[in-house]
Design an enzyme around this catalytic site. Structure first.
Site, short mmCIF file in Angstrom:
data_model
loop_
_atom_site.label_atom_id
_atom_site.label_comp_id
_atom_site.label_asym_id
_atom_site.label_seq_id
_atom_site.Cartn_x
_atom_site.Cartn_y
_atom_site.Cartn_z
N ASP A 74 10.58 15.29 -13.24
CA ASP A 74 11.49 16.06 -14.09
C ASP A 74 11.43 15.51 -15.50
O ASP A 74 11.33 14.29 -15.69
CB ASP A 74 12.93 15.96 -13.55
CG ASP A 74 13.15 16.79 -12.31
OD1 ASP A 74 12.36 17.72 -12.05
OD2 ASP A 74 14.13 16.52 -11.59
N ASP B 15 11.77 23.85 -11.08
CA ASP B 15 13.23 24.00 -10.93
C ASP B 15 13.72 25.26 -11.63
O ASP B 15 14.57 25.99 -11.11
CB ASP B 15 13.97 22.80 -11.52
CG ASP B 15 13.71 21.50 -10.77
OD1 ASP B 15 13.38 21.55 -9.57
OD2 ASP B 15 13.86 20.44 -11.40
#
Length: 163
Positions: free
Chosen positions: A122, A139
């Site tokens: 991320d 995501d």
């Protein structure tokens, strides 16, 4: 017998695009930009690149620190993607196709990370806008896809009420 509807093929193309964009962005973050060596850097305004190894599901929920949890999440993501592949095969609406493609691509993109690294890469950080999570393209695909699935379902219900 048709393999998939036109919308089904659209869903598969969207899924492939999400996977490719997600994996290319992560390659760039890890190996070209070397974000792990920098940890966090401001790009523009409230947008930062911040390195996070996410061992949970989307937005760090339900952490899976042990190998068993990691592989259960990989299997779960693959099973979800397979179910969506069959659903997309019969898709008859563009919004549904887009939604399924985004979720499929996001699920597979994050499953690839878990299998390769043991955690999801991320790096998109807009926490200065009071959004506390660091996330990635996969995501985003999952989140936007779920919202579109809900909108598609509401749209169908609304059409059915007045019919």
């Amino acid at each position: 017998m048709k393999l998939a509807t036109r919308q089904g093929w659209t869903a598969y193309a969207i899924a492939l695009a999400v996977i490719v964009l997600d994996q290319l962005s992560k390659y760039w973050i890890l190996y070209v930009y070397d974000l792990p060596g920098r940890l966090s850097e401001q790009v523009v305004g409230p947008f930062h690149l911040t390195m996070v190894w996410n061992q949970g599901v989307s937005f760090g929920l339900l952490r899976a620190d042990a190998d068993l949890g990691r592989w259960l999440l990989v299997v779960f993501s693959v099973v979800v993607a397979i179910v969506l592949v069959f659903w997309a095969r019969k898709a008859d609406r563009n919004l549904l196709a887009a939604a399924l493609g985004l979720v499929m691509g996001g699920a597979i993109g994050n499953a690839i990370d878990r299998a390769r690294f043991g955690a999801v890469v991320d790096f998109i950080d807009v926490s200065r806008l009071y959004f506390p999570w660091v996330f990635n393209i996969a995501d985003s695909g999952i989140t936007i896809g779920v919202v579109l699935l809900l909108l598609d379902g509401l749209r169908r219900e609304t059409k059915g009420v007045g019919a």
